[in-house]
Design a protein around this motif. Structure first.
Motif, PDB file in Angstrom:
ATOM      1  N   PHE A   1       0.853  -1.194   0.000  1.00 30.17           N
ATOM      2  CA  PHE A   1       0.000   0.000   0.000  1.00 30.17           C
ATOM      3  C   PHE A   1       0.887   1.241   0.000  1.00 30.17           C
ATOM      4  N   ASP A   2       0.344   2.363  -0.440  1.00 32.68           N
ATOM      5  CA  ASP A   2       1.085   3.623  -0.377  1.00 32.68           C
ATOM      6  C   ASP A   2       0.181   4.823  -0.093  1.00 32.68           C
ATOM      7  N   ASN A   3      -1.082   4.553   0.361  1.00 30.19           N
ATOM      8  CA  ASN A   3      -2.008   5.652   0.613  1.00 30.19           C
ATOM      9  C   ASN A   3      -3.075   5.232   1.625  1.00 30.19           C
ATOM     10  N   GLU A   4      -3.766   6.219   2.168  1.00 34.65           N
ATOM     11  CA  GLU A   4      -4.787   5.974   3.189  1.00 34.65           C
ATOM     12  C   GLU A   4      -5.993   5.225   2.640  1.00 34.65           C
TER      13      GLU A   4
ATOM     14  N   LYS B   1      -5.885  -0.527  12.823  1.00 37.28           N
ATOM     15  CA  LYS B   1      -5.552  -1.906  13.235  1.00 37.28           C
ATOM     16  C   LYS B   1      -5.141  -2.780  12.045  1.00 37.28           C
ATOM     17  N   VAL B   2      -4.444  -2.173  11.092  1.00 30.82           N
ATOM     18  CA  VAL B   2      -3.867  -2.903   9.956  1.00 30.82           C
ATOM     19  C   VAL B   2      -2.415  -3.221  10.283  1.00 30.82           C
TER      20      VAL B   2
ATOM     21  N   LEU C   1       1.267   7.608   7.360  1.00 33.47           N
ATOM     22  CA  LEU C   1       0.633   6.376   6.898  1.00 33.47           C
ATOM     23  C   LEU C   1       0.770   5.261   7.927  1.00 33.47           C
ATOM     24  N   LEU C   2       1.915   5.180   8.573  1.00 35.30           N
ATOM     25  CA  LEU C   2       2.106   4.163   9.610  1.00 35.30           C
ATOM     26  C   LEU C   2       1.185   4.420  10.801  1.00 35.30           C
ATOM     27  N   GLU C   3       1.047   5.682  11.184  1.00 33.17           N
ATOM     28  CA  GLU C   3       0.144   6.022  12.290  1.00 33.17           C
ATOM     29  C   GLU C   3      -1.312   5.723  11.922  1.00 33.17           C
ATOM     30  N   THR C   4      -1.662   6.023  10.666  1.00 33.28           N
ATOM     31  CA  THR C   4      -3.025   5.739  10.204  1.00 33.28           C
ATOM     32  C   THR C   4      -3.295   4.241  10.206  1.00 33.28           C
ATOM     33  N   ALA C   5      -2.322   3.458   9.749  1.00 29.88           N
ATOM     34  CA  ALA C   5      -2.467   1.999   9.738  1.00 29.88           C
ATOM     35  C   ALA C   5      -2.663   1.475  11.167  1.00 29.88           C
TER      36      ALA C   5
END
Length: 463
Positions: free
Chosen positions: A132-135, A187-188, A179-183
């Protein structure tokens, strides 16, 4: 259970035979039957040698074959039998590798922008590894495949590669932490980092910078709370046999960068997604001239005009950019025709252009090539046609795809069978929870016991 290619599907040749020898024999048969449809000769021995060379030069890397480059079944079955993993970009590719018995642990769904149906299909097949590379992509995966294990795809400097993937794929270093924080919030699970330098990257030092960038993102992930342990360095390795020296140079640079930023024993597994490297030089295409006309000087470009009065000819072939010459559009390839019948040295050369069988103005293969005058029914040969040249089905070329004749020497075939047998034995032992014990092969090739186990790859991150 992984299934290897059947012997009946292969033209067995003597050791030392070349693709040209196989091609000559096939053309003799064609002349007798009158069937002048285009066809490939695929040297699967070349694919096997490329695989073993890769494992020897880059012993820490677990190779995954990128099916988007060439999804011919012979290549897929050969590499599956050798234990390679597979990089799939759509349902068709995933279904193909599953059909030959490749387990889900050896498949990565590599497109950073996937249709929802593909995500759901991967989930149904047990394929967990994705990029992945986006929200938006994170949201789709969180809803439809919550058990997926994700790789964050980094943008790279691919300005000197033949294809520029970072124009549309890859996150910049500035956006990675977000992106890491969003993941984490969604809970991805993020298990690692990937990048891809594009086809045949000419500067191996770009690998060093990309691996260094990946190290920074690993540290970002640790700060966010992820324990990432998988690095995917993509492709970009030299493909042609004549660039072997550059392959060795690239391998040395990659090994040094990995030792510096991800030293052995650090707990990070390394994989790569290679397509062109495996197949480009393994495929040779034979096509036939089906139409011809002489054109006057006002019908050709000024660069083709010759004050000495040489002629200009336009030839139409029975294959084109909507068939086996797709690389002309996809990769700006410039295919160079080779005459099947060697001309005499005193034959005059003329400016020749070559077109496919359609009426489309894009169906142009080569122009301004100085050749003797050719005739309808003559054969032309194109080498290094394995990448983005094998269409999966009938296309706009108004005919079925070119037939593929697979060739391999008996020695290579026995080597593949031995490697496949060891892979099968390893899979059975793993299913029974026992440790595998590989022994050296004795088939006349430079194959060691380390090679029989190295390609079998099931990342710990998805087990």
């Amino acid at each position: 259970m992984t299934r290897c290619l059947d012997e009946s599907d292969i033209v067995m040749v003597e050791e030392g035979f070349t693709t040209k020898d196989v091609l000559e024999n096939l053309l003799l048969e064609v002349d007798q039957t009158g069937n002048r449809e285009p066809f490939f000769v695929a040297d699967l021995e070349e694919v096997v040698k490329k695989h073993l060379r890769l494992l020897k030069a880059l012993p820490r890397i677990k190779p995954f074959y990128a099916l988007k480059c060439n999804r011919s079944k012979g290549v897929v079955q050969t590499l599956a039998g050798l234990g390679a993993g597979f990089s799939c970009a759509n349902k068709t590719e995933m279904a193909l590798v599953k059909s030959v018995g490749v387990p889900a642990e050896r498949i990565i769904c590599a497109s950073p922008c996937k249709q929802l149906s593909l995500i759901k299909y991967a989930a149904s097949q047990g394929v967990q590894l994705m990029t992945f590379d986006n929200e938006v992509e994170l949201g789709k995966v969180a809803r439809s495949h919550p058990s997926a294990r994700m790789l964050l795809c980094l943008a790279t400097d691919d300005s000197r590669s033949s294809t520029h993937l970072s124009i549309k794929f890859g996150a910049t270093l500035k956006t990675c932490r977000h992106l890491l924080e969003t993941a984490k919030e969604m809970k991805v699970e993020v298990v690692g980092i990937s990048f891809h330098l594009g086809s045949s990257c000419p500067d191996p030092q770009i690998f060093t910078q990309s691996i260094a960038d990946a190290r920074l993102v690993f540290e970002m992930g640790a700060e966010v709370g992820y324990k990432m342990h998988l690095l995917d360095i993509g492709g970009g390795f030299p493909a042609f046999e004549e660039s072997r020296g550059r392959f060795e140079e690239t391998s040395a640079v990659v090994n040094s960068a990995l030792d510096l930023y991800f030293p052995e024993g650090c707990g990070v597994e390394i994989m790569a997604e290679l397509g062109r490297y495996y197949v480009d030089s393994a495929f040779t295409l034979a096509v036939n001239i089906v139409a011809k006309k002489e054109v006057t000087l006002d019908q050709v470009s000024s660069e083709d005009e010759d004050p000495g009065g040489k002629k200009s000819f336009v030839y139409h072939l029975n294959d084109g950019v909507y068939g086996s010459f797709g690389s002309v559009i996809f990769n700006n390839a410039c295919p160079i025709p080779i005459l099947h019948q060697k001309p005499s040295p005193d034959q005059r050369l003329h400016s020749s252009s070559f077109w496919g069988p359609t009426g489309d103005g894009l169906d142009r293969l080569a122009e301004g090539v100085d050749l003797p005058e050719l005739h309808v029914g003559d054969w032309l040969v194109f080498e290094n046609m394995g990448a983005y040249a094998v269409p999966p089905s009938a296309s706009l070329s108004s005919g079925p795809p070119a037939r593929i004749h697979y060739a391999m020497s008996r020695v290579a075939w026995e080597a593949v069978q031995l490697l496949w047998g060891k892979l099968l034995h390893t899979e059975e032992e793993e299913e029974e929870g026992r440790e595998s014990a590989c022994t050296p092969l004795s088939c006349g090739w430079e194959i060691t016991d380390s090679l029989c186990a190295a390609p079998v790859f099931a990342p710990a991150s998805i087990m």
